[in-house]
Design a protein around this motif. Sequence first.
Motif, short mmCIF file in Angstrom:
data_model
loop_
_atom_site.label_atom_id
_atom_site.label_comp_id
_atom_site.label_asym_id
_atom_site.label_seq_id
_atom_site.Cartn_x
_atom_site.Cartn_y
_atom_site.Cartn_z
N LYS A 78 -12.50 -0.63 0.25
CA LYS A 78 -12.10 -1.37 -1.05
C LYS A 78 -11.04 -0.70 -1.69
CE LYS A 78 -14.93 -2.39 -5.22
NZ LYS A 78 -16.03 -2.52 -5.87
N ILE A 79 -10.24 -1.63 -2.07
CA ILE A 79 -8.96 -1.31 -2.50
C ILE A 79 -8.93 -0.96 -3.98
CG2 ILE A 79 -6.49 -2.22 -2.98
CD1 ILE A 79 -6.71 -4.12 -0.37
N SER A 80 -8.04 0.09 -4.42
CA SER A 80 -8.12 0.57 -5.79
C SER A 80 -6.96 0.78 -6.20
CB SER A 80 -8.81 2.13 -5.75
OG SER A 80 -7.87 3.03 -5.15
N PHE A 81 -6.60 0.79 -7.38
CA PHE A 81 -5.31 0.83 -8.01
C PHE A 81 -4.44 1.94 -7.50
CE2 PHE A 81 -2.62 2.24 -11.35
CZ PHE A 81 -1.74 1.21 -11.78
N GLU A 82 -4.97 3.19 -7.19
CA GLU A 82 -4.26 4.36 -6.86
C GLU A 82 -3.77 4.18 -5.34
OE1 GLU A 82 -7.45 4.51 -7.99
OE2 GLU A 82 -6.89 5.05 -9.84
N MET A 83 -4.31 3.14 -4.48
CA MET A 83 -3.85 2.87 -3.22
C MET A 83 -2.76 1.93 -3.14
SD MET A 83 -7.72 2.23 -1.60
CE MET A 83 -7.64 2.62 -0.07
N VAL A 84 -2.24 1.03 -4.10
CA VAL A 84 -1.07 0.39 -3.92
C VAL A 84 -0.07 0.48 -4.80
CG1 VAL A 84 -2.61 -1.46 -2.93
CG2 VAL A 84 -2.38 -1.24 -5.28
N LYS A 85 0.99 -0.25 -4.92
CA LYS A 85 2.01 -0.12 -6.06
C LYS A 85 2.81 -1.27 -5.82
CE LYS A 85 5.48 1.90 -2.69
NZ LYS A 85 6.41 2.89 -2.55
N LEU A 86 3.40 -1.75 -7.13
CA LEU A 86 4.22 -2.86 -7.26
C LEU A 86 5.66 -2.66 -6.91
CD1 LEU A 86 3.34 -5.44 -8.23
CD2 LEU A 86 4.21 -4.97 -10.47
N PRO B 5 0.73 -1.41 -0.03
CA PRO B 5 0.07 0.07 0.10
C PRO B 5 1.06 1.31 0.06
CG PRO B 5 -0.56 -1.45 1.85
CD PRO B 5 0.63 -2.05 1.42
N HIS B 6 0.39 2.40 -0.71
CA HIS B 6 0.94 3.62 -0.54
C HIS B 6 0.59 4.39 0.71
CE1 HIS B 6 2.59 4.69 -4.50
NE2 HIS B 6 1.39 4.12 -4.88
N GLN B 7 -0.58 3.87 1.38
CA GLN B 7 -1.11 4.68 2.42
C GLN B 7 -1.84 3.62 3.47
OE1 GLN B 7 -4.03 6.60 -0.08
NE2 GLN B 7 -5.64 5.39 0.43
N ILE B 8 -2.25 4.20 4.29
CA ILE B 8 -2.88 3.13 5.43
C ILE B 8 -4.28 2.67 4.74
CG2 ILE B 8 -3.92 2.68 7.68
CD1 ILE B 8 -1.72 4.68 8.82
N ILE B 9 -4.63 1.31 4.72
CA ILE B 9 -5.83 0.91 4.61
C ILE B 9 -6.44 0.13 5.55
CG2 ILE B 9 -7.09 -0.75 2.92
CD1 ILE B 9 -4.54 -0.47 0.91
N TYR B 10 -7.76 0.89 5.82
CA TYR B 10 -8.23 0.07 7.24
C TYR B 10 -9.17 -0.85 6.91
CZ TYR B 10 -6.40 4.30 9.35
OH TYR B 10 -5.63 5.47 9.66
N PRO B 11 -9.74 -1.55 7.64
CA PRO B 11 -10.76 -2.92 7.32
C PRO B 11 -11.93 -2.40 6.97
CG PRO B 11 -9.61 -3.02 9.74
CD PRO B 11 -9.13 -1.57 9.26
N GLY B 12 -12.59 -2.91 5.90
CA GLY B 12 -13.64 -2.63 5.10
C GLY B 12 -13.56 -1.64 4.07
#
Length: 163
Positions: free
Chosen positions: A51-59, A42-49
């Motif tokens: 929905k994960i989008s393309f902008e929230m993560v990186k490879l 993740p780029h940022q903190i992702i909280y429970p519940g």
Amino acid sequence: MMFEPSKPKSKFKRKLWSALLGAAAVILAPVISMAQPTAVVPHQIIYPGEKISFEMVKLVDVINPNLRPGYAKVIAEVEGFVSKKTLLPGRIIPVNSLREAYMMERGKNISMVFSTNGLMIVAQGVALQNGTLGERVRARNLDSGTIILGTVMQDGTLRVMSQ
């Protein structure tokens, strides 16, 4: 019959062979590096519940060869899924910490469809459970109050089974 690679006998042939192997290593280095494993973070903190989008993560490339299996290797494995626990920036995303997004949420009004032999009955109800595509979910008929069991369909309706 066994064939063994012949070894160059002259000094010139050995140098030529060495140069060819060196050139092959230089040419194949980008191909070999492309085979390096990757992980999704993740780029940022992702909280429970959430929905994960393309902008929230990186490879990112995996540099630890001892990393235990079970983590997301490509973004397509996590995009559109919902986090079951808090995911921290820069940490790998275990696939067991994700779930599919619910198509039917508990407490929401839904349409229930029963069809047989050309007869189709549509009624309004309330979902008693969360459900994803193809799951069996209980719901309450708003008119009669009876609890029925059905399958979540692609269009978000509940296909009622005969009782």
